[in-house]
Design a protein around this motif. Structure first.
Motif, PDB file in Angstrom:
ATOM      1  N   GLY A   1       3.480  -3.285   5.651  1.00 42.78           N
ATOM      2  CA  GLY A   1       2.083  -2.883   5.629  1.00 42.78           C
ATOM      3  C   GLY A   1       1.828  -1.595   4.871  1.00 42.78           C
ATOM      4  N   ARG A   2       2.859  -0.771   4.662  1.00 41.25           N
ATOM      5  CA  ARG A   2       2.713   0.421   3.821  1.00 41.25           C
ATOM      6  C   ARG A   2       4.098   0.924   3.461  1.00 41.25           C
ATOM      7  N   VAL A   3       4.113   1.785   2.464  1.00 35.77           N
ATOM      8  CA  VAL A   3       5.410   2.290   1.991  1.00 35.77           C
ATOM      9  C   VAL A   3       5.986   3.271   3.022  1.00 35.77           C
ATOM     10  N   THR A   4       7.267   3.062   3.337  1.00 37.25           N
ATOM     11  CA  THR A   4       7.985   4.035   4.170  1.00 37.25           C
ATOM     12  C   THR A   4       9.229   4.558   3.463  1.00 37.25           C
ATOM     13  N   GLY A   5       9.565   3.929   2.340  1.00 37.23           N
ATOM     14  CA  GLY A   5      10.735   4.386   1.616  1.00 37.23           C
ATOM     15  C   GLY A   5      10.905   3.608   0.335  1.00 37.23           C
ATOM     16  N   ALA A   6      11.832   4.050  -0.481  1.00 39.16           N
ATOM     17  CA  ALA A   6      12.109   3.365  -1.739  1.00 39.16           C
ATOM     18  C   ALA A   6      13.612   3.303  -1.938  1.00 39.16           C
TER      19      ALA A   6
ATOM     20  N   PRO B   1       0.851  -1.198   0.000  1.00 37.25           N
ATOM     21  CA  PRO B   1       0.000   0.000   0.000  1.00 37.25           C
ATOM     22  C   PRO B   1       0.877   1.235   0.000  1.00 37.25           C
ATOM     23  N   GLY B   2       0.604   2.124  -0.919  1.00 37.59           N
ATOM     24  CA  GLY B   2       1.463   3.298  -1.100  1.00 37.59           C
ATOM     25  C   GLY B   2       2.191   3.247  -2.419  1.00 37.59           C
ATOM     26  N   VAL B   3       2.209   2.069  -3.052  1.00 39.29           N
ATOM     27  CA  VAL B   3       2.707   1.980  -4.424  1.00 39.29           C
ATOM     28  C   VAL B   3       1.500   2.158  -5.339  1.00 39.29           C
TER      29      VAL B   3
ATOM     30  N   PHE C   1      15.727  14.619 -10.492  1.00 43.45           N
ATOM     31  CA  PHE C   1      15.441  13.412 -11.265  1.00 43.45           C
ATOM     32  C   PHE C   1      16.736  12.864 -11.862  1.00 43.45           C
ATOM     33  N   HIS C   2      16.703  11.530 -11.994  1.00 45.89           N
ATOM     34  CA  HIS C   2      17.884  10.804 -12.437  1.00 45.89           C
ATOM     35  C   HIS C   2      17.493   9.894 -13.581  1.00 45.89           C
ATOM     36  N   THR C   3      18.262   9.976 -14.650  1.00 49.69           N
ATOM     37  CA  THR C   3      18.015   9.064 -15.764  1.00 49.69           C
ATOM     38  C   THR C   3      18.793   7.771 -15.541  1.00 49.69           C
ATOM     39  N   GLY C   4      18.395   6.755 -16.262  1.00 49.61           N
ATOM     40  CA  GLY C   4      19.086   5.477 -16.147  1.00 49.61           C
ATOM     41  C   GLY C   4      18.993   4.888 -14.751  1.00 49.61           C
ATOM     42  N   THR C   5      17.919   5.188 -14.054  1.00 52.94           N
ATOM     43  CA  THR C   5      17.732   4.644 -12.707  1.00 52.94           C
ATOM     44  C   THR C   5      16.333   4.079 -12.579  1.00 52.94           C
ATOM     45  N   ALA C   6      16.167   3.247 -11.570  1.00 51.38           N
ATOM     46  CA  ALA C   6      14.856   2.649 -11.327  1.00 51.38           C
ATOM     47  C   ALA C   6      14.689   2.364  -9.850  1.00 51.38           C
ATOM     48  N   VAL C   7      13.458   2.305  -9.432  1.00 49.86           N
ATOM     49  CA  VAL C   7      13.160   1.824  -8.084  1.00 49.86           C
ATOM     50  C   VAL C   7      13.341   0.323  -8.092  1.00 49.86           C
ATOM     51  N   VAL C   8      14.130  -0.191  -7.202  1.00 54.73           N
ATOM     52  CA  VAL C   8      14.365  -1.634  -7.152  1.00 54.73           C
ATOM     53  C   VAL C   8      13.729  -2.292  -5.938  1.00 54.73           C
ATOM     54  N   ARG C   9      13.264  -1.459  -5.007  1.00 51.51           N
ATOM     55  CA  ARG C   9      12.640  -2.036  -3.843  1.00 51.51           C
ATOM     56  C   ARG C   9      11.787  -0.976  -3.173  1.00 51.51           C
ATOM     57  N   ALA C  10      10.614  -1.356  -2.725  1.00 46.46           N
ATOM     58  CA  ALA C  10       9.803  -0.491  -1.884  1.00 46.46           C
ATOM     59  C   ALA C  10       9.940  -0.996  -0.460  1.00 46.46           C
ATOM     60  N   LEU C  11      10.138  -0.081   0.452  1.00 45.50           N
ATOM     61  CA  LEU C  11      10.381  -0.430   1.843  1.00 45.50           C
ATOM     62  C   LEU C  11       9.126  -0.205   2.671  1.00 45.50           C
TER      63      LEU C  11
ATOM     64  N   THR D   1      24.870   0.467  -6.204  1.00 41.21           N
ATOM     65  CA  THR D   1      24.420   1.818  -6.567  1.00 41.21           C
ATOM     66  C   THR D   1      23.102   2.142  -5.876  1.00 41.21           C
ATOM     67  N   GLU D   2      22.634   1.228  -4.988  1.00 38.90           N
ATOM     68  CA  GLU D   2      21.342   1.466  -4.363  1.00 38.90           C
ATOM     69  C   GLU D   2      21.401   2.657  -3.426  1.00 38.90           C
ATOM     70  N   ARG D   3      20.274   3.349  -3.397  1.00 35.84           N
ATOM     71  CA  ARG D   3      20.185   4.510  -2.496  1.00 35.84           C
ATOM     72  C   ARG D   3      18.776   4.541  -1.925  1.00 35.84           C
ATOM     73  N   GLY D   4      18.687   4.642  -0.622  1.00 31.81           N
ATOM     74  CA  GLY D   4      17.373   4.666   0.011  1.00 31.81           C
ATOM     75  C   GLY D   4      16.825   6.071   0.106  1.00 31.81           C
ATOM     76  N   ILE D   5      15.530   6.228  -0.112  1.00 36.21           N
ATOM     77  CA  ILE D   5      14.880   7.543  -0.020  1.00 36.21           C
ATOM     78  C   ILE D   5      13.630   7.378   0.823  1.00 36.21           C
ATOM     79  N   ASP D   6      13.472   8.202   1.838  1.00 37.27           N
ATOM     80  CA  ASP D   6      12.255   8.151   2.648  1.00 37.27           C
ATOM     81  C   ASP D   6      11.086   8.706   1.846  1.00 37.27           C
ATOM     82  N   CYS D   7       9.990   7.991   1.878  1.00 38.91           N
ATOM     83  CA  CYS D   7       8.787   8.481   1.195  1.00 38.91           C
ATOM     84  C   CYS D   7       7.606   7.660   1.681  1.00 38.91           C
ATOM     85  N   ASP D   8       6.390   8.128   1.401  1.00 36.82           N
ATOM     86  CA  ASP D   8       5.204   7.319   1.705  1.00 36.82           C
ATOM     87  C   ASP D   8       4.381   7.038   0.442  1.00 36.82           C
ATOM     88  N   LEU D   9       4.934   7.384  -0.681  1.00 36.66           N
ATOM     89  CA  LEU D   9       4.259   7.123  -1.950  1.00 36.66           C
ATOM     90  C   LEU D   9       5.313   6.800  -2.994  1.00 36.66           C
ATOM     91  N   VAL D  10       5.130   5.677  -3.677  1.00 39.91           N
ATOM     92  CA  VAL D  10       5.942   5.357  -4.854  1.00 39.91           C
ATOM     93  C   VAL D  10       4.983   5.348  -6.044  1.00 39.91           C
TER      94      VAL D  10
END
Lengths: 243, 960
Positions: free
Chosen positions: B362-367, B277-279, B349-359, B382-391
């Motif tokens: 029970g709901r999104v807390t990061g990507a 939930p949140g994606v 924004f970053h080109t050539g990148t993708a979300v590889v995991r939603a954290l 090259t992974e980088r975590g970003i706090d968020c509640d919506l992907v």
């Protein structure tokens, strides 16, 4: 031997009274608030206790009326002979898909070899006589009384087509099914015939054994659309096929 | 989530609050909300649990395409919360979670059930030991399925019906392209119907800054006289009929030309945790904000493979969502203009990148965002975590081609579009808008106008000017940039690492690993994969998962998506309640003209073929005895009745029947048995000659239509001078039978009814009670009797008159059951009961009816000659049972070796005070007095054969 036994208007008085002619759904209406009238020997429902409302339904939504008392005569024979006879009596030709109204009689071609004349009840005997006279010298054309073989309902009003759409796939759009259009069709899963007699007025013909079933289907559909069953008095003369 | 300030184009009426309950909790909504938007505004993020693993799911598409928000509304399961409008007092409950949505014990399958529920587990597990299958079945049935139906329903509670609609042009899809097509076709004079799934016309534009233009265009469509069906889902394409479900109505639309403007469907992306939930789909987030004024999240990461993702990020930012980052999978990113807008908006924004995991749990807390290599696989470290509640994700779009494919169009892989586009639509079908691969607003609009014009012109509407204009529009369209500027979305970025799942099919909980596993097992074609893993078989029907699954197959098998292909498109395209497909129940029933009287008399009315008939009037034994002792009256209006007229009428009947009718004199009646080409009995009845050229033929009630068809068929073949008219329903018929019947009828007619003047098998015309009748003196029930045929309109009067005249004599109405007993006493057959498809008249004990010495040929002659030559093998005989037991009809006639025949009719005769019946027996047993044994439900009955009628065998009563 005559074929009088087919003709309801061949009844004679019994014990001082003429036997009443009844539509195949006449018994259904006895349970309700129907007011009856007699016309040409037939017991008809004049109204269902609300003549103003019934007339209004025919103008604003849809009214369904039992017109099974209309006369029906079947002419059968070689296509050319039948069309010739019909043209002379109808004062105009008929072609498949299009009926002709002449002096109150609708001449409805079912097939090239078979035409049905739908008459006001007062005219049935006269038209039958004319047909028998016209075919007397013709090579093998038969005239058969079919008045009681078919029940018939008038479906009248701006929602008449929508009412039919609940039970038939016949294309009844105004520009396609023009005034006078006549077509056999499956209606409510049984064989039937539909005739457009006016702007939003239709006559539906079906086997009289199915009359109660067809009545319940159409009245149900009409009521669901805001319409109702109506007596013959609610109809215009055109819809009633007055003589 | 919370409410945004009023937004232009929103659907809400903020002055009209509405309250409903969700799992017993009151939720405050606004008029115009959907259940999903109201719950989102209320902070409810989890709306359902997934099918197999019971994972929490939340809003994703907000357009009724994904399975994430299925709920139960007022007892109706499977309702999509994201499109269901709120109503005051509605009761919404979760599905597929016990004991609660928050804590579902079946989530254990997600944590521990993997060994037991691999792909295709139904073929591998819960099979042995076999004796435990009933237990497995019970457990699995209880665990499976979404939603619960009412266990028992006494009657239909939901009225549904069909509506048939004809149109010149049917446009499917109410977005810009569809509206343009409808307008153009209407302009050319077409009668147009436009159907659209959404609650209002406008499609995707309604959630954008162009919502007002979209709505204005919708008004123009209505003003142009187009019939608009909103909330109407086209279900399929059936040889020119398109069924459309809207509310309680199934519209069956038959159009002369069709325009498919069904749009395209935004696709999700594959990464670990992509079902949290949140994606959400970018379009879903935009709809939530734009149409319902609900913020989809506070901080968002946008993952995209195309410009639309960036457009969406800008829109969400404008709605107040902080965009933490945009991960654009394209190496080159967007065009310059869009890039500059994103930069000006302050969005990273970053080109050539993708979300590889939603954290999150029970709901999104990061990507987690990572860089991609040239093959679209993420680069480790090259992974980088970003706090968020919506992907918010946009994996490109897929044209909604299913209806077109059902109609016969082909699917062609378009590399540039990265999707299957419809190709070669059949004649009369035109394609417009995004489904045809058009992406820019100008191209979508132009394609709609072109399709609408093509449709109208194809059916003869419009003129030369319109054709010229069409050519100009086509030229404009070809110049318009219309290729969908999208890259091929990256396939699942490697195997899931850690503990997350990467879902390819949200409906059926099929992961990317499951697909790989199934391919390894050998299910390496998309059709096989579908059947094995159930991918694309869930509520979304492949909308969200078919292309991702196809890409995964291509990736794992080293082929191309073009080679993988699509699964066969089948209806229904949208889920539809069975009640809608059922429509109004029509049960045609015929009733005689005296049906009302039968009911008043207490008739037990039942089905007899397609007629409603009284079986008795409450006292079948008494009714039977009345026929023997005084008089009975039965309604036989159901008989088939045919007028056969013409100079060749006698010859015609001679050819149809095995006996002769040219020798029948006018005014006389003969019994006839109709047979088919193989000499088998198909019907029976009486034939009365009315005059030299006219015959009146009766048939069985249930055989009337078939006999009429049979006669008409042969008449068309033989081209004889005969006219055939069916008067079955036009004439009523009553049988007045009994020793006092002559006395009764004589009082009602001037006809001389003496035995000398009106003998057995005479047919006469007379008025009875003033009613014109054809009277047939025949005797199906074995007593003196008259069958009166009259116009149905006079039937009730005739019935009442006979009943009144017969009352002093003890007349009683009798029904089918007493009639069965009476005719059985005379060994009269009932075709279809005492005969079957093998029975011929010779073996049915009617050799006298077969005139093989007729000069002319007749139907079945060669077969009957063959029977005569070989001799009868089985015979229809009567029998009596000494101990009074009544064998069941169908009981076997047995000898030591086993069954050799069967009982066809059996009754206890109150007149004869014994059990009588009819049975087929080997010819060796077909002799008077022969003993036979009947096997009936475990008991054995001794019976004696009788080949002559049980009652009045010399017909003295009948002919008296």
């Amino acid at each position: 031997m005559s074929f009088e036994f087919l003709a309801p208007d061949s009844a004679v008085a019994f014990e001082g009274a003429m036997p009443p002619l009844r539509s195949p759904v006449e018994w259904v209406h006895r349970d309700g608030s129907a007011s009856y009238a007699e016309r040409a020997g037939w017991r008809l429902v004049a109204d269902y206790g609300d003549p103003a409302g019934e007339a209004a339904a025919c103008q604003s939504s849809v009214g369904v009326a039992d017109l099974s008392h209309l006369g029906k005569l079947e002419i059968q024979g070689e296509a050319e002979a039948v069309s010739g006879i019909v043209a002379s009596l109808a004062e105009g030709s008929v072609s498949l898909g299009q009926a002709t109204l002449s002096h109150g009689v609708w001449w409805c071609p079912i097939t090239p070899r078979r035409t049905l004349a739908v008459t006001p009840p007062e005219a049935t005997a006269r038209v039958r006589g004319e047909l028998e006279a016209a075919t007397a010298d013709a090579a093998f054309i038969s005239v058969c009384e079919q008045t009681t073989s078919f029940g018939s309902n008038a479906v009248v009003g701006p929602l008449a087509r929508e009412t039919f759409a609940r039970s038939t796939a016949l294309d009844m759009r105004p520009d396609v099914f023009v005034e006078g259009a006549f077509a056999p069709a499956s209606v409510a899963r049984i064989p039937g015939m539909v005739l457009r007699v006016g702007t939003d007025s239709f006559l539906h013909l079906f086997g009289s054994g199915y009359a109660n079933y067809v009545w319940s289907v159409f009245v149900d559909a009409a009521e669901h659309l805001g319409g109702r069953a109506v007596g013959v008095d609610a109809l215009s003369g055109e819809a009633r096929l007055d003589a | 989530m919370s409410r945004l300030p009023p937004r232009p184009g929103e659907r809400l009426n903020r002055d009209r609050p509405i309250a409903f309950t969700f799992d017993g909790r009151t939720v405050q909504a606004l008029e115009g909300d959907t259940v999903g938007s109201a719950l989102a505004a209320d902070g409810q993020q989890v709306l359902s649990r997934s099918f197999k693993y019971h994972r929490p799911r939340g809003l994703m598409c907000c357009s009724g395409k994904c399975p994430n928000c299925l709920v139960d509304v007022d007892g109706w399961p499977g309702v999509r919360a994201c499109t269901e409008p709120v109503r005051e007092g509605m009761k919404v409950e979760h599905m597929n979670a016990r004991p609660s949505l928050r804590f579902d014990v079946m989530r254990a399958t997600d944590h521990f059930g993997k060994p037991f529920t691999p792909p295709g587990f139904y073929y591998k597990t819960f099979i042995r030991p076999r004796r435990l299958w009933p237990l497995y079945e019970k457990v699995l049935r209880n665990a499976a399925g979404l939603g619960r139906l009412v266990g028992r329903q006494r009657k239909r509670e939901w009225r549904t019906e069909y509506r048939r609609r004809h149109a010149d042009v049917l446009v499917i899809g109410g977005g810009t392209a569809g509206m343009a097509a409808a307008l153009r076709a209407a302009e050319l004079g077409a009668d147009v119907t436009l159907v659209d799934e959404g609650p209002e016309l406008g499609g995707d534009l309604l959630a954008s800054e162009h919502s007002e233009e979209a709505r204005e265009m919708g008004v123009r469509v209505g003003d142009a006289g187009v019939e608009v069906l909103s909330g109407a889902a086209a279900l399929g394409f059936f040889d020119g009929i398109v069924p459309v479900w809207a509310g309680s109505t199934l519209h069956q639309i038959r159009a002369r030309a069709h325009v498919a403007a069904t749009g395209s469907i935004e696709q999700p992306l594959l990464f670990e945790g992509n079902d949290l939930p949140g994606v959400m789909l970018c379009s879903g987030a935009e709809r939530l904000a734009g149409l319902y004024g609900v913020t989809p999240g506070k901080v968002a990461v946008v993952a995209t493979t195309a410009d639309r993702g960036l457009e969406s990020a800008l829109a969400l930012s404008e709605a107040g969502v902080e965009i933490a980052a945009i991960a654009d999978a394209r190496a080159d990113g967007p065009g310059r203009e869009l890039s500059e807008r994103v930069v000006r908006a302050g969005i990273e924004f970053h080109t050539g990148t993708a979300v590889v995991r939603a954290l999150g749990r029970g709901r999104v807390t990061g990507a987690v965002v990572a860089e991609l290599d040239a093959d679209g696989r993420w680069i480790e470290d090259t992974e980088r975590g970003i706090d968020c509640d919506l992907v918010a994700v946009s994996g490109g779009t897929v044209p909604a081609t299913s209806l077109l494919l059902q109609a016969g169009a082909k699917a062609r892989w378009d590399e540039a579009a990265g999707a299957y586009l419809p190709d070669e639509p059949p004649p009369g079908i035109y394609v417009a808008g995004a489904v045809a691969g058009y992406g820019s607003p100008e191209a979508v609009l132009a394609s709609g106008a072109v399709a609408g014009a093509e449709a109208a012109l194809s059916i003869g509407l419009g003129g030369e000017d319109d054709r010229a204009r069409l050519e100009a529009d086509r030229a404009t369209l070809s110049e318009t940039r219309h290729s969908v500027d999208e890259t091929v979305p990256a396939a699942a970025s490697g195997a899931a690492r850690g503990h997350g799942r990467c879902f390819a099919c949200l409906c059926e909980d099929v992961t990317a690993d499951d697909i790989s596993y199934a391919i390894e097992e050998g299910f390496d074609s998309l059709e096989l994969l579908k059947r094995y893993t159930t991918v694309t078989m869930g509520p979304c029907q492949g909308r969200m998962c078919q292309l991702p699954a196809a890409r995964k197959v291509a990736q794992d098998t080293g082929t191309s998506v073009a080679e993988v292909g699509l699964t066969t498109a089948r209806p229904p395209w949208s889920t539809v309640p069975l009640g809608v497909l059922a429509g109004r129940p029509f049960e045609p029933a015929k009733r005689s003209a005296v049906h009302g009287r039968q009911r008043e008399l207490g008739g037990n009315v039942m089905w007899a073929g397609d007629w409603r008939r009284p079986y008795d009037y409450g006292d079948p034994e008494g009714e039977t005895m009345a026929v023997h002792e005084s008089a009975g009256l039965i309604d036989v209006s159901t008989l088939g009745k045919l007028m056969v007229r013409g100079p060749e009428a006698a010859a015609f009947l001679n050819r149809l029947y095995p006996n002769r009718f040219d020798t029948l004199k006018p005014g006389r009646i003969r019994y006839g048995v109709l047979g088919d080409d193989a000499g088998r009995i198909t019907d029976d009845g009486t034939i009365c000659r009315l005059d030299d050229d006219s015959f009146y033929v009766t048939t069985t009630s249930s055989g009337a239509d078939a006999v009429e068809s049979w006669f008409a068929w042969w008449l068309a073949d033989w081209q004889m001078d005969v006219h055939l008219t069916d008067v079955s329903q036009g004439l009523a018929a009553f049988n007045l039978a009994g020793p006092l019947s002559r006395e009764i009828i004589s009082g009602l007619t001037d006809l001389d009814c003496s035995n000398e003047a009106f003998t057995y098998l005479d047919g006469k015309r007379a008025h009875v009670a003033g009613v014109p009748c054809l009277l047939l003196r025949i005797g199906f029930v074995g007593e003196l009797g008259y069958e009166l045929h009259c116009p149905a309109a006079l039937a009730e009067h005739l019935w009442d008159s006979i009943a009144a005249a017969g009352e002093p004599h003890g007349i009683r109405p009798f029904g089918l059951e007493p009639q069965r007993v009476l005719r059985l006493q005379k060994l009269h057959i009932l075709v279809g009961q005492d005969t079957d498809a093998e029975s011929n008249p010779l073996e049915a004990a009617m050799p006298w009816i077969v005139k093989l010495d007729k000069e002319e040929d007749f139907i079945g002659r060669w077969a009957l000659e063959s029977v005569q030559e070989r001799g009868e093998e089985n015979m229809l005989v009567g029998f009596t049972v000494s101990n009074g037991a009544v064998p069941v009809e169908g009981a076997a006639v047995v000898v030591a070796d086993g069954p050799v025949g069967r009982v066809t009719s059996s009754r206890f005769s109150p007149r004869l005070k014994k059990t009588i019946g009819m049975a087929w027996v080997p010819v060796a047993l077909a002799e008077d007095g022969a003993s036979i044994t009947l096997a009936d439900n475990g008991r054995r009955l001794d019976a004696k054969v009788q080949t002559t009628p049980f009652y009045d065998p010399d017909q003295e009563r009948l002919r008296g």
